[in-house]
Scaffold this motif. Structure first.
Motif, PDB file in Angstrom:
ATOM      1  N   THR A 118       0.846  -1.192   0.000  1.00  0.00           N
ATOM      2  CA  THR A 118       0.000   0.000   0.000  1.00  0.00           C
ATOM      3  C   THR A 118       0.880   1.240   0.000  1.00  0.00           C
ATOM      4  N   ALA A 119       0.272   2.376  -0.278  1.00  0.00           N
ATOM      5  CA  ALA A 119       1.048   3.612  -0.434  1.00  0.00           C
ATOM      6  C   ALA A 119       1.594   4.117   0.894  1.00  0.00           C
ATOM      7  N   GLU A 120       0.729   4.171   1.925  1.00  0.00           N
ATOM      8  CA  GLU A 120       1.144   4.725   3.217  1.00  0.00           C
ATOM      9  C   GLU A 120       1.730   3.634   4.098  1.00  0.00           C
ATOM     10  N   LYS A 121       2.976   3.805   4.542  1.00  0.00           N
ATOM     11  CA  LYS A 121       3.647   2.814   5.366  1.00  0.00           C
ATOM     12  C   LYS A 121       3.358   3.089   6.843  1.00  0.00           C
ATOM     13  N   ILE A 122       2.933   2.046   7.550  1.00  0.00           N
ATOM     14  CA  ILE A 122       2.541   2.146   8.960  1.00  0.00           C
ATOM     15  C   ILE A 122       3.586   1.440   9.823  1.00  0.00           C
ATOM     16  N   LEU A 193     -11.253  -8.582  14.206  1.00  0.00           N
ATOM     17  CA  LEU A 193     -10.832  -7.344  14.871  1.00  0.00           C
ATOM     18  C   LEU A 193      -9.478  -6.875  14.348  1.00  0.00           C
ATOM     19  N   ASN A 194      -8.555  -7.817  14.129  1.00  0.00           N
ATOM     20  CA  ASN A 194      -7.267  -7.450  13.538  1.00  0.00           C
ATOM     21  C   ASN A 194      -7.455  -6.886  12.130  1.00  0.00           C
ATOM     22  N   ALA A 195      -8.350  -7.505  11.363  1.00  0.00           N
ATOM     23  CA  ALA A 195      -8.613  -7.028  10.011  1.00  0.00           C
ATOM     24  C   ALA A 195      -9.226  -5.631  10.033  1.00  0.00           C
ATOM     25  N   LEU A 196     -10.160  -5.408  10.956  1.00  0.00           N
ATOM     26  CA  LEU A 196     -10.793  -4.099  11.070  1.00  0.00           C
ATOM     27  C   LEU A 196      -9.779  -3.042  11.482  1.00  0.00           C
ATOM     28  N   GLY A 197      -8.967  -3.354  12.491  1.00  0.00           N
ATOM     29  CA  GLY A 197      -7.937  -2.410  12.925  1.00  0.00           C
ATOM     30  C   GLY A 197      -6.928  -2.124  11.830  1.00  0.00           C
ATOM     31  N   GLY A 198      -6.533  -3.168  11.098  1.00  0.00           N
ATOM     32  CA  GLY A 198      -5.595  -2.970   9.997  1.00  0.00           C
ATOM     33  C   GLY A 198      -6.184  -2.106   8.898  1.00  0.00           C
ATOM     34  N   SER A 199      -7.453  -2.307   8.607  1.00  0.00           N
ATOM     35  CA  SER A 199      -8.096  -1.510   7.555  1.00  0.00           C
ATOM     36  C   SER A 199      -8.201  -0.042   7.964  1.00  0.00           C
ATOM     37  N   LEU A 200      -8.487   0.212   9.245  1.00  0.00           N
ATOM     38  CA  LEU A 200      -8.550   1.589   9.722  1.00  0.00           C
ATOM     39  C   LEU A 200      -7.175   2.251   9.669  1.00  0.00           C
ATOM     40  N   MET A 202      -4.630   1.453   7.631  1.00  0.00           N
ATOM     41  CA  MET A 202      -4.170   1.616   6.247  1.00  0.00           C
ATOM     42  C   MET A 202      -5.176   2.347   5.364  1.00  0.00           C
ATOM     43  N   ARG A 203      -6.332   2.686   5.962  1.00  0.00           N
ATOM     44  CA  ARG A 203      -7.393   3.373   5.220  1.00  0.00           C
ATOM     45  C   ARG A 203      -7.793   2.570   3.978  1.00  0.00           C
TER      46      ARG A 203
END
Length: 232
Positions: A118-122, A193-200, A202-203
């Motif tokens: 993805t574009a933005e690195k977290i 929950l991990n998927a939801l948190g990751g999506s938030l 990484m937008r």
């Protein structure tokens, strides 16, 4: 009112929040990714729920070793059986202490791997903070497991009582039964929950991170289920 709204949630409020209001709570966790106390509390609870089950775990292991001794005479001595059982108990306590952190790290690394494309690195620590609080459903599963073990005369330690294996006859084997052992609603809840948190973080749409994590879990579950007969 402004100060009250800006006040950060406590660790216990976050634990409850990820269960009842996950999106808002995960957004708050992402804005303040503090996980040290939460991980310590999870680890202490994990150990505390494991310790009461150790006496019955020892009995289960000794019975398992005795059954295996019929095929392997090297395990037939009482001393060897006791040593193996004690080693298993030590492993259970060490696992209770290490599994939460390792599980959170695994999910953090998987989400970080997704983030590479993805574009933005977290930073990894922010994914780890999500993973720590997303571990909460697994504590609920362990509470159920501990209660069932303490109330059962001959508990089965090969499968969680909250898994779909509960719908199979005791001692059932084969691929379907082994796959059912891997399917635990509380684990699936934690993955979501991990998927939801990751999506938030990484937008990204939650369906993309959810598909990614659930596909990896499904592949893992099928591999383990197919190998279990050979390992038993």
């Amino acid at each position: 009112m402004e100060n009250s709204a800006a006040r950060p949630a406590s660790v216990w409020q976050r634990f409850c929040g990820v269960l009842w209001n996950p999106r808002q709570t995960l957004e708050e966790i992402i804005s303040r990714p503090n996980w040290g106390w939460a991980l310590l509390i999870i680890t202490i609870i994990n150990i505390g729920l494991t310790l009461p089950t150790l006496p019955k775990l020892k009995v289960f292991m000794l019975e398992t070793i005795q059954r295996q001794a019929q095929q392997n005479p090297a395990l037939s001595s009482a001393q060897m059986s006791d040593m193996a059982a004690v080693s298993g108990l030590v492993g259970a306590v060490m696992g209770a202490a290490l599994v939460p952190a390792l599980t959170c790290l695994l999910f953090a690394l998987l989400l970080k791997l997704f983030n590479l494309f993805t574009a933005e690195k977290i930073p990894l620590r922010r994914f780890f903070a999500v993973g720590v609080y997303s571990y909460t459903p697994l504590l609920l599963a362990l509470m159920i497991h501990t209660l069932v073990v303490l109330l059962s005369a001959h508990p089965d330690f090969t499968a969680s009582p909250s898994s779909l294996y509960a719908f199979f006859p005791a001692g059932a084997g084969g691929f379907a039964a082994n796959l059912a052992k891997q399917v635990d609603p509380f684990l699936l809840w934690s993955i979501f929950l991990n998927a939801l948190g990751g999506s938030l973080l990484m937008r990204k749409p939650v369906r993309s991170t959810a598909c990614y994590l659930f596909i990896l879990w499904a592949v893992y579950a099928v591999i383990i289920a197919s190998r279990m007969p050979a390992l038993s």
